[in-house]
Design an enzyme around this catalytic site. Structure first.
Site, mmCIF file in Angstrom:
data_model
loop_
_atom_site.group_PDB
_atom_site.id
_atom_site.type_symbol
_atom_site.label_atom_id
_atom_site.label_comp_id
_atom_site.label_asym_id
_atom_site.label_seq_id
_atom_site.Cartn_x
_atom_site.Cartn_y
_atom_site.Cartn_z
ATOM 1 N N LYS A 61 0.826 -1.209 0.000
ATOM 2 C CA LYS A 61 0.000 0.000 0.000
ATOM 3 C C LYS A 61 0.861 1.259 0.000
ATOM 4 O O LYS A 61 0.462 2.279 -0.567
ATOM 5 C CB LYS A 61 -0.944 -0.018 1.198
ATOM 6 C CG LYS A 61 -1.965 -1.147 1.175
ATOM 7 C CD LYS A 61 -2.872 -1.091 2.385
ATOM 8 C CE LYS A 61 -3.881 -2.234 2.381
ATOM 9 N NZ LYS A 61 -3.255 -3.543 2.538
ATOM 10 N N ASN B 88 -7.320 -3.422 -5.454
ATOM 11 C CA ASN B 88 -7.359 -4.875 -5.346
ATOM 12 C C ASN B 88 -7.215 -5.468 -6.737
ATOM 13 O O ASN B 88 -8.084 -5.263 -7.597
ATOM 14 C CB ASN B 88 -8.663 -5.342 -4.706
ATOM 15 C CG ASN B 88 -8.782 -4.890 -3.270
ATOM 16 O OD1 ASN B 88 -9.788 -4.331 -2.866
ATOM 17 N ND2 ASN B 88 -7.761 -5.129 -2.463
ATOM 18 N N ARG C 55 -7.693 -8.180 -8.305
ATOM 19 C CA ARG C 55 -8.404 -9.461 -8.379
ATOM 20 C C ARG C 55 -9.895 -9.171 -8.469
ATOM 21 O O ARG C 55 -10.331 -8.020 -8.398
ATOM 22 C CB ARG C 55 -8.132 -10.298 -7.117
ATOM 23 C CG ARG C 55 -8.468 -9.523 -5.833
ATOM 24 C CD ARG C 55 -8.388 -10.367 -4.596
ATOM 25 N NE ARG C 55 -8.440 -9.586 -3.373
ATOM 26 C CZ ARG C 55 -9.518 -9.093 -2.816
ATOM 27 N NH1 ARG C 55 -10.684 -9.272 -3.401
ATOM 28 N NH2 ARG C 55 -9.474 -8.408 -1.687
#
Length: 639
Positions: free
Chosen positions: A116, A281, A283
């Site tokens: 992050k 994210n 995914r």
């Protein structure tokens, strides 16, 4: 062309991917731990490969075993699902190096967003709005509150809210320890905690030909322990300008890392309407069905199409209506969200909603994996209609087994703050958990009466009413911490029950009882599993908040006098692993009420065990790494 696909995952997401594969004519390969040998995703696949062991670290997190399984089964593609290794660049590389097709973004894109802290630096250069980082060594009271976050991973692990400067050091250490244990990376960072913020995200889809779709927004503000509970699309109450800002920022993020496939860019929106990048994210998200419902498409099918090299249309399909998703967890919100285990005897939803589940009737809910049983999704032309539809479906669901958050979900969906979306923010459960989990003591007795009458019919030789008046009957049930003792008599004139004046018995059998209560005909369905009795009834009219189902434990007439524990005993509330003991804590120490003594890990979450009272720690029989069962003695604090 993909002809055979292995899903490197389990449960609900594996079943979801298999469903699309069947529609496309692609054969399917499951993998499974020993604990999952009989799981639905294994039964539904065309073939399956065993991963020896139970723990995720030995099975679903072993990239080498997963690649070997795909090759052994003759698969030509691997879908990672979500969680586990779905955002692991090393796994993606291993898949492609083995000559297999990876259903996801390029490893370089995964790596760019894996941390992050590095992702925020990259997004800053791309012009995506960010929260300013905070130097933990230079914190002032004016900068509070703060949020400590793990640089790797997700799912709420390694996150701590800090409201006092003196607490920062301890929370940094605790977050780092949890992150290291969960992700193998103890890096944490600090940023401002936005009070009253909303969690809003943008679904993106990008092909290998330069097209990037931004498929509307989702609101995921209702969270517990920083994990989502209720999600919806589109995010309600956003201005046209804010929606445009979010879409543009999400597209810039995708193009900045040459993204390909399905992904989600998450933002925090403050009370003034300013948006800040949280993370990306790389995914498919758990909550992807609400986007599918609103845009009328299959995101898994599009993932496969992109992986096969086909281009997206120039413009995505427009949105229609509104969709809301609720995550049904095997957990007790009233007991600190403790996960629950046991046999799921029954899980049935009424028609008209989508059910994505990783379990079926008769499955055992164990301790190794996430406690989510299912996702329930409702679509309707408007938000109000979708929310009503979802709440009604959950209320009418038959859920027999471990304690779940079903009642919390129904009450949340009907709460005035949720139905007025302008008031939504991530602090919803901090403010309202007590009222949303209150025990409805008034509603349970009539359900217990129905259980007792059904039991009486089952024990009657002839069934139905007896030919002569019966003697007084007594039956005692436990529901949570409350005992209900039912005293009644059945005779020629019908039912005579203490504490139930005016209630008439209209019909009864071993599985169903019909009563007239306050002038209303109310049917009750009674199901038994051992000493557990599940009683379901249609919801009362008017959107009442009283539960429409109760689970009782039938108590013996003569309790075992030896079934007692020493005062001050702390027993394991669930099966799990002792992950750590409070530093320096030893037997004989004086402890204050509420002091953390140790932490248990179960179902991907840590649970703090605290001193119930001030006193002396006289017994501490466990140690880090020890596996414990429900009821295992963890400690004794003598007042």
């Amino acid at each position: 062309m993909i002809r055979s696909l292995l899903v490197a995952n389990r449960g609900e997401i594996a079943r979801r991917v298999f469903r699309t594969c069947r529609e496309l004519g692609i054969s399917t390969v499951a993998v499974h731990s020993d604990a999952d040998a009989g799981a639905p995703h294994v039964r539904e696949a065309d073939t399956a490969v065993r991963l020896p062991g139970d723990a995720p670290a030995d099975t679903y997190l072993r990239a080498d075993l997963l690649v070997r399984a795909a090759l052994a089964a003759g698969a030509d593609a691997v879908h990672p699902g979500y969680g586990f290794l779905s955002e692991n660049a090393g796994f993606a590389t291993a898949v492609t190096d083995a000559g297999l097709t990876w259903i996801g973004p390029p490893p370089a894109a995964i790596e760019a967003m894996a941390s992050k802290t590095r992702a925020k630096e990259l997004m800053d250069r791309a012009g995506v709005p960010l929260l300013a980082p905070v130097d933990p060594g230079q914190v002032t009271a004016a900068e509070l509150p703060l949020l400590v976050k793990a640089a790797a991973g997700g799912g709420g692990r390694g996150m701590r809210i800090v409201t006092a400067p003196e607490a920062l050091e301890g929370e940094l250490k605790a977050a780092a320890a949890e992150a290291a244990a969960a992700f193998g990376d103890g890096e944490v960072f600090v940023e401002p905690y936005v009070v009253g913020g909303r969690h809003v995200e943008v679904q993106i889809l990008a092909d290998g030909h330069g097209t990037v779709w931004t498929l509307g927004t989702r609101d995921c503000s209702l969270q517990r322990r920083h994990q989502k509970v209720i999600e919806e699309a589109p995010a309600p109450g956003l201005s046209v300008e804010l929606r445009s800002t979010l879409h543009q920022a999400a597209e810039r993020a995708a193009r900045a890392i040459d993204y390909r496939g399905a992904g989600t860019v998450e933002f925090l929106v403050d009370r003034t309407g300013r948006a800040y990048f949280l993370e990306m994210n790389t995914r498919l998200q758990v909550e992807h069905p609400v986007t599918e419902a609103v845009h009328r498409l299959d995101l898994v099918a599009l993932q496969l199409s992109i992986a096969e090299g086909r281009p997206l249309d120039a413009v995505p399909p427009p949105p229609h209506g509104h969709a809301v998703e609720a995550r049904l967890y095997a957990e007790d919100p009233a007991a600190g969200w403790q996960p629950q285990t046991g046999t799921l005897h029954r899980l049935a939803l009424p028609d008209g909603v989508r059910l994505d589940s990783g379990v079926t009737d008769g499955d055992t809910i164990g301790v190794h994996y996430d406690p989510m049983l299912a996702k329930v999704i409702a679509w309707a032309p408007t938000r109000d209609e979708a929310v009503r539809k979802l709440a009604g479906a959950l209320e009418r669901a038959r859920i027999h087994g471990p304690v779940t958050n079903r009642d919390l979900l129904v009450r949340s969906l009907r709460h005035p703050e949720f139905t007025a979306p302008a008031a939504l923010d991530t602090g919803f459960y901090d403010r309202h958990l007590a009222e949303l989990t209150r025990s409805d003591a008034d509603g349970a007795p009539v359900f217990a009466l129905a259980a007792a009458l059904a039991d009486a019919h089952g024990r009657s030789r002839f069934g139905g009413f007896r030919n002569v008046p019966s003697g007084p009957q007594t039956k005692t049930y436990a529901c949570g911490d409350t005992e209900h003792t039912i005293r009644y008599r059945l005779g020629r004139e019908g039912l005579h029950a203490d504490d139930f004046p005016g209630i008439r018995l209209l019909a009864h059998g071993p599985d169903e009882v019909v009563l007239e209560v306050d002038g209303l005909r109310r049917p009750f369905t009674v199901t038994r599993h051992g000493d557990r009795v599940h009683v379901d009834s249609p919801p009362l009219p008017g959107g009442a908040t009283a539960p429409s189902a109760y689970t009782f434990t039938a108590l013996p007439r003569f309790p075992d006098p030896t079934a007692r524990t020493e005062p001050g005993s702390l027993l394991a509330p669930m099966p799990g692993t002792v992950v750590r003991i409070a530093p320096g804590l030893t037997e004989g120490d004086r402890v204050e009420a509420g002091r953390p003594l140790l932490w248990l890990e179960a179902m991907k979450m840590e649970h703090k065990i605290t001193a119930p009272t001030a006193g002396t720690l006289t017994t501490l029989p466990v140690e880090p790494g020890q596996q414990v069962e429900v009821g295992t003695l963890l400690a004794v604090v003598t007042d």
